[in-house]
Design a protein around this motif. Structure first.
Motif, mmCIF file in Angstrom:
data_model
loop_
_atom_site.group_PDB
_atom_site.id
_atom_site.type_symbol
_atom_site.label_atom_id
_atom_site.label_comp_id
_atom_site.label_asym_id
_atom_site.label_seq_id
_atom_site.Cartn_x
_atom_site.Cartn_y
_atom_site.Cartn_z
ATOM 1 N N GLY A 198 43.368 41.177 43.537
ATOM 2 C CA GLY A 198 43.171 40.505 42.257
ATOM 3 C C GLY A 198 42.723 41.442 41.152
ATOM 4 O O GLY A 198 43.101 42.597 41.096
ATOM 5 N N THR A 199 41.885 40.915 40.266
ATOM 6 C CA THR A 199 41.395 41.644 39.097
ATOM 7 C C THR A 199 39.881 41.754 39.169
ATOM 8 O O THR A 199 39.189 40.775 38.872
ATOM 9 C CB THR A 199 41.814 40.930 37.803
ATOM 10 O OG1 THR A 199 43.247 40.896 37.736
ATOM 11 C CG2 THR A 199 41.279 41.647 36.580
ATOM 12 N N PRO A 200 39.342 42.898 39.586
ATOM 13 C CA PRO A 200 37.882 43.016 39.727
ATOM 14 C C PRO A 200 37.110 42.851 38.427
ATOM 15 O O PRO A 200 36.020 42.281 38.414
ATOM 16 C CB PRO A 200 37.694 44.429 40.303
ATOM 17 C CG PRO A 200 39.002 44.755 40.950
ATOM 18 C CD PRO A 200 40.038 44.087 40.092
ATOM 19 N N THR A 201 37.636 43.384 37.313
ATOM 20 C CA THR A 201 36.934 43.309 36.028
ATOM 21 C C THR A 201 37.862 42.717 34.985
ATOM 22 O O THR A 201 38.864 43.328 34.628
ATOM 23 C CB THR A 201 36.468 44.701 35.562
ATOM 24 O OG1 THR A 201 35.636 45.281 36.565
ATOM 25 C CG2 THR A 201 35.683 44.605 34.262
ATOM 26 N N ALA A 202 37.550 41.510 34.501
ATOM 27 C CA ALA A 202 38.338 40.864 33.454
ATOM 28 C C ALA A 202 37.633 41.058 32.119
ATOM 29 O O ALA A 202 36.423 40.866 32.009
ATOM 30 C CB ALA A 202 38.514 39.380 33.750
ATOM 31 N N THR A 203 38.397 41.462 31.104
ATOM 32 C CA THR A 203 37.786 41.783 29.810
ATOM 33 C C THR A 203 37.962 40.688 28.762
ATOM 34 O O THR A 203 37.384 40.777 27.678
ATOM 35 C CB THR A 203 38.373 43.091 29.246
ATOM 36 O OG1 THR A 203 39.798 42.958 29.159
ATOM 37 C CG2 THR A 203 38.034 44.256 30.153
ATOM 38 N N SER A 204 38.764 39.671 29.047
ATOM 39 C CA SER A 204 38.945 38.583 28.066
ATOM 40 C C SER A 204 37.791 37.603 28.192
ATOM 41 O O SER A 204 37.949 36.442 28.556
ATOM 42 C CB SER A 204 40.281 37.875 28.278
ATOM 43 O OG SER A 204 40.391 37.413 29.603
ATOM 44 N N ALA A 205 36.591 38.098 27.893
ATOM 45 C CA ALA A 205 35.357 37.347 28.084
ATOM 46 C C ALA A 205 35.142 36.353 26.946
ATOM 47 O O ALA A 205 35.746 36.470 25.880
ATOM 48 C CB ALA A 205 34.185 38.323 28.147
ATOM 49 N N PRO A 206 34.247 35.358 27.150
ATOM 50 C CA PRO A 206 33.994 34.357 26.101
ATOM 51 C C PRO A 206 33.620 34.964 24.757
ATOM 52 O O PRO A 206 34.058 34.469 23.707
ATOM 53 C CB PRO A 206 32.845 33.532 26.698
ATOM 54 C CG PRO A 206 33.045 33.627 28.171
ATOM 55 C CD PRO A 206 33.558 35.014 28.411
ATOM 56 N N ASP A 207 32.806 36.023 24.753
ATOM 57 C CA ASP A 207 32.408 36.631 23.485
ATOM 58 C C ASP A 207 33.602 37.218 22.736
ATOM 59 O O ASP A 207 33.653 37.211 21.510
ATOM 60 C CB ASP A 207 31.374 37.737 23.726
ATOM 61 C CG ASP A 207 29.958 37.208 23.666
ATOM 62 O OD1 ASP A 207 29.783 35.984 23.522
ATOM 63 O OD2 ASP A 207 29.023 38.011 23.782
ATOM 64 N N ILE A 208 34.552 37.781 23.493
ATOM 65 C CA ILE A 208 35.734 38.358 22.853
ATOM 66 C C ILE A 208 36.618 37.252 22.306
ATOM 67 O O ILE A 208 37.120 37.334 21.176
ATOM 68 C CB ILE A 208 36.489 39.256 23.845
ATOM 69 C CG1 ILE A 208 35.628 40.491 24.174
ATOM 70 C CG2 ILE A 208 37.841 39.677 23.298
ATOM 71 C CD1 ILE A 208 36.220 41.420 25.179
ATOM 72 N N LEU A 209 36.793 36.176 23.079
ATOM 73 C CA LEU A 209 37.563 35.042 22.581
ATOM 74 C C LEU A 209 36.899 34.435 21.351
ATOM 75 O O LEU A 209 37.566 34.035 20.398
ATOM 76 C CB LEU A 209 37.714 33.988 23.681
ATOM 77 C CG LEU A 209 38.524 34.403 24.914
ATOM 78 C CD1 LEU A 209 38.536 33.274 25.920
ATOM 79 C CD2 LEU A 209 39.947 34.797 24.535
ATOM 80 N N ALA A 210 35.565 34.371 21.376
ATOM 81 C CA ALA A 210 34.832 33.774 20.257
ATOM 82 C C ALA A 210 34.978 34.588 18.977
ATOM 83 O O ALA A 210 34.809 34.064 17.878
ATOM 84 C CB ALA A 210 33.363 33.625 20.616
#
Length: 629
Positions: free
Chosen positions: A502-514
């Motif tokens: 899978g993907t160990p580290t996802a960067t599309s985090a809530p703060d980035i979306l916000a």
């Protein structure tokens, strides 16, 4: 989990021969990497609130002594250096914490507090680094944040060192280069799913640590897996020579866009005679096209900006430090270091252009180019992160695109169909595997990988092909000097043997979306539209933003989501009224009436339109196949 295999005799011989060709007796880097050490974090493990370990540099404790047969000795040396962790004094008033994440965090002491430069990937690692600094330098408040560029390992941990409230109150300015927000968000949202999945291969975050597994990524050991955050900048740097003072600390900036990041700057601290080179001069050849995927970088301007750095700062600088690796001290060494880094990117650019103008293609040029001796023997110019091979192909791509001009390559079959035909040509899967085994025994691993990749794509369940291909990737990894190549090869072997990680580290985090602006948000939705599923769907939505007064109309027609801020005729099918901060709820793909109401989004008109829109969104697959079809 499968058991790794030993290094083959050919790899042992290759790695052994390298010991005779590079200047391993030069130990200056080991002195520099430990210079100024004040304290280490012991034990080094950093955990999240739920107890999950998000970083543990102690897993690299095996990096002692001479390189084992299963690791390229040059990469082993680099990993030993990069694994050094702790709080270090760079020069009076400037401190770094290294070995707490892929990147470094730097603390610059001001009149009343401390400025934090590049606060790592995760809030947990950034908070741990700040705690170590405060333990030895006092409980100074954070009075400023600097992001040198728009990659997540330089801003993701910001809420581990400050708060949005302190920034909003004006107590903590956040300084970044022009274009930072757009590039930081676009990179992590538009192609974020694919980049994050491939980053799992690139950094080997899912691999076991050890001489037969992940030993480091060359630029840093690997990525932390904690909470990614973002606080948008409050002060943008737009021109070279712009000077700002934060908490009594004078800073002069050099803009360097389209180098290691689309939005990047170097920082000169004149009162400290210290230059932060961001990520434009590190102790490795950097990527011109990172293996996780990105826009191709420009080595020509990269080289020119380093010339400008020398002209502007080298005459006064007493230390150069960066957002990765260890500093370089002393005027003569700084000039030599920056000059060689400059020549490295300039040479690759110019020689690739020379050869492509003679008709050679990217792969052909990559096999021809050898660096001049001064660069070949400079440890900081070795290809631990970028490589001559894939950087040359990137330069070719930047100028010429994917097509090499040969008509046979203009309309090739896709990988699975091509694989089936090659396997048939080779007399069937078993016959191709037998040929590949002979090539493996002869240590022609590159050819084995090409042959068996066809078999696995034609017949994914062919056990013998998968096993031998995994063995092949393993040997290629054992011989790789480049940390990301090793991680890619060993990750491929791991997934062939044990299945996807899978993907160990996802960067599309809530703060980035916000932090998505309305237009970035609409673009992010547009790239998720499943075109064929939306061919016959026609709808329109008005978006009214109460805080900014902006108004947009969105259309979905012919499988394309378009938008405009110009006044429109007639009414849309539905109207959303919200604040700019509430609008990013749409990016979650779950814009249900309850979710919209909870976020403060009012819906007028046909509320079913939003369900029709979200029904045709395809958010991507964070577990997509890489080494299998």
């Amino acid at each position: 989990m499968s058991t790794p295999k030993p290094a083959a005799p050919a790899i042992v011989a290759q790695n052994s021969a390298l010991l005779q060709t590079l200047p391993f007796s030069d130990a200056r880097d080991f002195d520099d990497a430990t210079r100024g050490l004040m304290a280490r974090r012991e034990p080094s493990a950093v955990t999240a609130d739920d107890g999950r370990v998000v970083w543990d540099n102690d897993t690299y404790a095996f990096l002692q002594g001479d390189a084992p047969d299963t690791v390229n000795p040059s990469l082993w040396r680099q990993s030993q250096l990069v694994a050094e962790q702790g709080l270090f004094e760079v020069t009076g008033g400037i401190y770094q914490v290294r070995g707490f994440d892929l990147s470094n965090v730097t603390f610059i002491e001001g009149t009343t507090g401390v400025i934090v430069l590049d606060p790592l990937i995760s809030t947990e690692t950034a908070a741990a680094a700040l705690a170590l600094y405060r333990e030895h330098r006092g409980d100074r408040p954070v009075t400023g944040i600097i992001y040198t560029h728009s990659h997540v390992d330089h801003f993701g941990g910001v809420k581990g060192v400050t708060t949005q409230a302190d920034v909003d109150a004006g107590r903590v300015p956040v300084v970044a280069p022009e274009g930072f927000t757009e590039h930081a968000i676009a990179e992590n949202v538009y192609a974020g799913t694919a980049m994050s999945r491939r980053a799992g291969y690139m950094y080997g975050a899912a691999l076991a640590r050890g001489p037969q597994g992940q030993v480091g990524a060359g630029l840093g050991q690997t990525t932390s897996t904690g909470t990614v955050t973002l606080i948008p900048p409050t002060l943008f740097v737009t021109t070279t020579g712009q000077e700002e003072t934060v908490d009594g600390v004078r800073m002069v900036f050099q803009m360097a866009p389209d180098t290691e990041a689309p939005s990047e700057m170097l920082v000169w601290f004149p009162d400290h005679k210290a230059l932060c080179a961001a990520e434009d001069a590190t102790h490795t050849l950097h990527n011109l096209l990172t293996l996780r995927g990105a826009v191709v970088r420009d080595p020509h301007v990269w080289s020119r900006y380093l010339t400008e750095s020398i002209d502007l700062f080298a005459g006064e600088a007493e230390v150069v430090f960066a957002s990765h690796h260890w500093p370089t001290w002393g005027s003569e060494r700084i000039v030599e270091y920056l000059s060689l880094q400059r020549d490295l990117y300039g040479y690759l650019h110019d020689q690739t252009l020379r050869l492509l103008n003679r008709g050679f293609t990217g792969p052909e040029i990559a096999e021809q180019i050898t660096l001049p001796p001064a660069l070949e023997n400079a440890w900081h110019a070795r290809g631990y992160y970028g490589s001559v091979s894939h950087n040359v192909k990137a330069i070719y791509q930047r100028y010429m695109g994917w097509f090499d001009g040969n008509p046979a390559h203009l309309w090739e079959h896709p990988p699975v169909e091509r694989a089936r035909r090659y396997v048939e040509l080779g007399g069937g899967a078993d016959a191709v595997v037998a040929t590949a085994q002979s090539a493996f025994d002869a240590a022609d691993y590159r050819w084995v990988a090409e042959l068996l990749n066809h078999v696995v794509f034609a017949q994914p369940d062919h056990a013998a092909a998968r096993e031998l291909l995994a063995d092949t990737y393993e040997q290629l990894g054992y011989g790789a000097e480049n940390g990301t190549w090793r991680s890619f090869f060993l990750s491929g072997a791991t997934e062939l043997r044990d299945g996807p990680f899978g993907t160990p580290t996802a960067t599309s985090a809530p703060d980035i979306l916000a932090a998505l602006t309305p237009t970035l948000l609409f673009d992010a939705l547009a790239v998720q539209v499943d075109g064929p599923r939306a061919w016959d769907e026609v709808l329109s939505v008005d978006v009214v933003l109460t805080d900014s007064g902006e108004r947009y109309r969105l259309w979905l027609r012919n499988g394309v989501l378009s938008y405009s801020a110009a006044p429109q005729r007639g009414d849309a099918d539905a109207t959303l009224t919200a604040t700019s901060t509430a609008l990013p709820v749409l990016a979650t793909g779950a814009a249900t009436p309850d979710a919209l109401a909870a976020a403060g989004v009012e819906v007028a008109g046909d509320a079913g339109v939003l369900a029709r829109l979200t029904a045709v969104l395809d958010p991507g697959d964070p577990d997509f196949a890489i080494v299998t079809p």
